[in-house]
Design a protein around this motif. Structure first.
Motif, mmCIF file in Angstrom:
data_model
loop_
_atom_site.group_PDB
_atom_site.id
_atom_site.type_symbol
_atom_site.label_atom_id
_atom_site.label_comp_id
_atom_site.label_asym_id
_atom_site.label_seq_id
_atom_site.Cartn_x
_atom_site.Cartn_y
_atom_site.Cartn_z
ATOM 1 N N TYR A 162 -29.817 -33.227 33.560
ATOM 2 C CA TYR A 162 -28.698 -33.409 32.637
ATOM 3 C C TYR A 162 -29.205 -33.635 31.206
ATOM 4 N N LEU A 249 -22.666 -36.916 31.511
ATOM 5 C CA LEU A 249 -22.118 -35.549 31.419
ATOM 6 C C LEU A 249 -21.092 -35.458 30.296
ATOM 7 N N LYS A 274 -23.403 -26.375 30.556
ATOM 8 C CA LYS A 274 -23.146 -26.024 31.950
ATOM 9 C C LYS A 274 -24.109 -24.941 32.427
ATOM 10 N N ARG A 278 -26.862 -25.252 35.470
ATOM 11 C CA ARG A 278 -26.866 -24.305 36.584
ATOM 12 C C ARG A 278 -28.266 -23.756 36.829
ATOM 13 N N THR A 281 -30.455 -26.766 38.265
ATOM 14 C CA THR A 281 -30.101 -27.402 39.544
ATOM 15 C C THR A 281 -29.501 -26.452 40.565
ATOM 16 N N SER A 283 -26.335 -25.445 40.477
ATOM 17 C CA SER A 283 -24.876 -25.587 40.495
ATOM 18 C C SER A 283 -24.441 -26.393 39.275
ATOM 19 N N PRO A 285 -22.012 -29.560 38.163
ATOM 20 C CA PRO A 285 -21.249 -30.685 38.720
ATOM 21 C C PRO A 285 -19.859 -30.791 38.104
ATOM 22 N N GLY A 286 -18.985 -31.461 38.800
ATOM 23 C CA GLY A 286 -17.690 -31.777 38.227
ATOM 24 C C GLY A 286 -17.809 -32.948 37.275
#
Length: 319
Positions: A162, A249, A274, A278, A281, A283, A285-286
């Motif tokens: 992040y 985030l 974002k 991706r 990681t 993906s 995250p929300g």
């Protein structure tokens, strides 16, 4: 470079003969890892980074007893360049190998401190190209700067996906990840320069004081290979404290911390954030926050860190 190596080799030869500009070298045991520095005013630093405090300064050529060496900041001088630093216990710190009288850029026969190689997990050119596509307009220039940028990230504890994503997404929008970029059309003395596009005497002055360099008198240093990445790290951790926003985030607060008014650019940077996550990681995250609170919607660039931190506490959980 050949001339530099020849010069260092000549200095090393003189040192082995017991001669330097300062006179005779004091005899030392034959089994000691002893080298000789050259030049005057060579700094001994607390760690292997140019931002580390100076613990003492060598007045002239000095015999140093080295127990290990550490990979750190690049130092370039007339005699050569090196990223390796000699640890000298008797002096309580590190001396750049660039000022050690040897023809090599790394001390021969000296172990690395801790027995480790340079840290793994560095960001690669392939990764930033996957993250940001055509925003990487000059890959060869980006590649040249990546070692210093990765070092700055290690120094700033930008060590999670992040945090890396937030930092890189910010810099790709500020500078296309080109260390030597100048803001197009900006003719101000203290206009945008370097990875973070350092702007204003209110930033050039404190950043220069932090590193012990005259950025106000020589603002072009802000886009040099030596200082561009450390200055980005300074802004991220000293002028502002941005890592916690990345942990949350919260790109709204990250963007506000960089210091431009809220608008469409916020969403573009959030999309890049974002994309970077991706790639790192696999993906996205929300819970990613792309918007700002009203308190942070204006131009926050001239605020002190204390003033900015106070504003981040206004307006609840939004950016």
């Amino acid at each position: 470079m050949l001339k530099r190596r020849i010069r260092r080799l000549l200095i090393a030869t003189l040192a082995l003969a017991g001669l330097t500009a300062g006179g005779l070298i004091t005899a030392v045991p034959a089994n000691a890892a002893v080298f000789n520095t050259y030049g005057t005013g060579v700094n001994v630093r607390a760690d292997a980074y140019l931002s580390s405090p100076v613990v003492r300064t060598l007045p002239g050529p000095t015999a140093i007893d080295v127990d290990c060496q550490k990979y750190g900041d690049l130092v370039t001088v007339s005699g050569g360049s090196s990223r390796w630093w000699a640890h000298v216990p008797a002096l309580g710190g590190y001396v750049t190998v660039a000022y050690v009288a040897i023809p090599e850029d790394k001390l021969p026969g000296v172990p690395e401190c801790g027995g480790t190689n340079p840290p793994s997990g560095d960001i690669t050119l392939a990764q930033v190209q996957a993250m940001f596509g055509t925003r990487i307009a000059n890959p060869s220039l980006v590649q040249t700067g990546l070692p210093s940028l990765n070092q700055a990230m290690r120094d700033a504890n930008i060590n999670t996906p992040y945090r890396k994503a937030a930092f890189l997404a910010t810099l790709v929008h500020e500078s296309r990840l080109e260390y030597n970029i100048r803001e197009i059309g900006d003719t101000r003395v203290y206009g945008g320069r370097g990875y973070i596009q350092l702007t204003g005497d209110f930033n050039y002055g404190p950043a220069g004081q932090y590193f012990g360099i005259d950025l106000l008198g020589n603002p072009e240093l802000a886009r040099s290979l030596q200082w561009s990445a450390p200055i980005a790290r300074w802004y991220w951790t000293v002028a502002r404290n941005i890592n916690p926003f990345a942990d949350q985030l919260n790109m709204g607060k990250v963007n506000a911390a960089i210091g431009y008014p809220a608008g469409a650019e916020d969403q573009r940077r959030c999309d890049s954030f974002k994309s970077a996550i991706r790639v790192l990681t696999g993906s996205v995250p929300g819970g990613i926050i792309c918007t700002r609170s009203k308190a942070l919607s204006g131009d926050t660039s001239k605020l002190t860190r204390t003033q900015f931190d106070a504003l981040t506490k206004v307006g609840g959980g939004l950016g």
